[in-house]
Motif scaffolding. Structure first.
Motif, PDB file in Angstrom:
ATOM      1  N   GLY A  66     -13.064  13.403  -7.047  1.00  0.00           N
ATOM      2  CA  GLY A  66     -11.626  13.227  -7.256  1.00  0.00           C
ATOM      3  C   GLY A  66     -11.149  11.866  -6.788  1.00  0.00           C
ATOM      4  N   ARG A  67     -11.599  11.447  -5.609  1.00  0.00           N
ATOM      5  CA  ARG A  67     -11.206  10.149  -5.062  1.00  0.00           C
ATOM      6  C   ARG A  67     -11.718   9.011  -5.933  1.00  0.00           C
ATOM      7  N   LEU A  68     -12.994   9.065  -6.303  1.00  0.00           N
ATOM      8  CA  LEU A  68     -13.584   7.984  -7.085  1.00  0.00           C
ATOM      9  C   LEU A  68     -13.042   7.926  -8.512  1.00  0.00           C
ATOM     10  N   LEU A  69     -12.869   9.074  -9.134  1.00  0.00           N
ATOM     11  CA  LEU A  69     -12.326   9.084 -10.492  1.00  0.00           C
ATOM     12  C   LEU A  69     -10.897   8.537 -10.498  1.00  0.00           C
ATOM     13  N   THR A  70     -10.116   8.925  -9.511  1.00  0.00           N
ATOM     14  CA  THR A  70      -8.745   8.414  -9.400  1.00  0.00           C
ATOM     15  C   THR A  70      -8.755   6.898  -9.204  1.00  0.00           C
ATOM     16  N   ALA A  71      -9.631   6.399  -8.338  1.00  0.00           N
ATOM     17  CA  ALA A  71      -9.724   4.957  -8.114  1.00  0.00           C
ATOM     18  C   ALA A  71     -10.168   4.237  -9.387  1.00  0.00           C
ATOM     19  N   PHE A  72     -11.103   4.824 -10.120  1.00  0.00           N
ATOM     20  CA  PHE A  72     -11.582   4.222 -11.360  1.00  0.00           C
ATOM     21  C   PHE A  72     -10.431   4.104 -12.361  1.00  0.00           C
ATOM     22  N   ILE A  73      -9.673   5.195 -12.538  1.00  0.00           N
ATOM     23  CA  ILE A  73      -8.572   5.188 -13.498  1.00  0.00           C
ATOM     24  C   ILE A  73      -7.496   4.189 -13.099  1.00  0.00           C
ATOM     25  N   ARG A  74      -7.188   4.114 -11.816  1.00  0.00           N
ATOM     26  CA  ARG A  74      -6.207   3.095 -11.360  1.00  0.00           C
ATOM     27  C   ARG A  74      -6.677   1.695 -11.701  1.00  0.00           C
ATOM     28  N   GLY A  75      -7.944   1.408 -11.417  1.00  0.00           N
ATOM     29  CA  GLY A  75      -8.479   0.084 -11.722  1.00  0.00           C
ATOM     30  C   GLY A  75      -8.515  -0.192 -13.215  1.00  0.00           C
ATOM     31  N   TYR A  76      -8.893   0.789 -13.977  1.00  0.00           N
ATOM     32  CA  TYR A  76      -8.949   0.648 -15.430  1.00  0.00           C
ATOM     33  C   TYR A  76      -7.545   0.418 -16.000  1.00  0.00           C
ATOM     34  N   SER A  77      -6.588   1.174 -15.505  1.00  0.00           N
ATOM     35  CA  SER A  77      -5.201   1.029 -15.975  1.00  0.00           C
ATOM     36  C   SER A  77      -4.635  -0.335 -15.616  1.00  0.00           C
ATOM     37  N   ALA A  78      -5.047  -0.875 -14.502  1.00  0.00           N
ATOM     38  CA  ALA A  78      -4.533  -2.174 -14.058  1.00  0.00           C
ATOM     39  C   ALA A  78      -5.007  -3.318 -14.942  1.00  0.00           C
ATOM     40  N   LEU A  79      -6.068  -3.092 -15.703  1.00  0.00           N
ATOM     41  CA  LEU A  79      -6.588  -4.155 -16.582  1.00  0.00           C
ATOM     42  C   LEU A  79      -5.673  -4.448 -17.761  1.00  0.00           C
TER      43      LEU A  79
END
Length: 150
Positions: free
Chosen positions: A136-149
Motif C-alpha cells: 500500500g505504501r509503495l503503490l501509493t508512492a509510485f502513483i504520486r510520483g507518476y502523477s507528478a510527471l
C-alpha cells in the motif's frame, strides 16, 4: 533497465488491461453483486467529484478524468439522469453550474468502494500484514510520483 522496473512495467500493463476489460465488473456479476450494473461506469464521475471534495464543472472533470469534453458531458448527463449527480448554481458565479453528488450517488459509491476493498482483501488474504502495508505504501508512492510527471 533493471528487472524490478521491467516487473513494474508488466504489472502496470496487466492492471491497465484488467481495467479495460472491466475485471471488477465481471467478478461482481459472477458473485451476484451490483458492480456489473450499468451505473458502474457513471460512478467514475461521482468518484472523481468525491475525491475533489468540492463541486466541480464538467470541464474540470473532463481534465481530471483524462477524457474529452463531449465524453465527460455525456457521462455527466447520464449520471444526472440516474440521480447520481445534481447540477447547482455556482455560488461564486451564478452563470455557471457545478456538479454535486447526490445521496444516491454517495450510497452507490460507498457500495462500490466496499466491493473493491473486499476483492483486494481477498487477493491479499494470505499476505503477511507487513507485506500488505508495504505494498500500500509503495503503490501509493509510485502513483504520486507518476502523477507528478504530467
Amino acid at each position: 533497465m533493471t528487472d524490478a522496473v521491467a516487473d513494474v512495467e508488466r504489472a502496470m500493463i496487466a492492471i491497465r488491461r484488467s481495467q479495460q476489460r472491466r475485471a471488477l465488473s465481471r467478478i461482481g456479476k459472477a458473485r451476484g453483486q451490483g458492480a456489473h450494473d450499468p451505473v458502474h461506469e457513471l460512478l467514475d464521475v461521482v468518484e472523481e467529484l468525491a475525491e475533489r471534495g468540492e463541486p466541480s464543472t464538467v470541464t474540470a472533470l473532463s481534465t481530471a478524468m483524462g477524457v474529452d469534453q463531449p465524453r465527460a458531458s455525456r457521462l455527466v448527463a447520464r449520471a444526472v439522469e440516474q440521480g447520481l449527480l445534481r447540477r447547482e448554481a455556482d455560488q461564486r458565479d451564478g452563470r455557471r453550474a457545478v456538479l454535486v453528488p447526490t445521496e444516491a450517488g454517495q450510497a452507490h459509491l460507498g457500495e462500490l468502494h466496499a466491493f473493491r476493498r473486499s476483492v483486494f482483501a481477498e487477493v491479499m488474504a494470505d499476505w503477511p500484514d507487513e507485506d500488505r502495508e508495504n505494498f500500500g505504501r509503495l503503490l501509493t508512492a509510485f502513483i504520486r510520483g507518476y502523477s507528478a510527471l504530467g
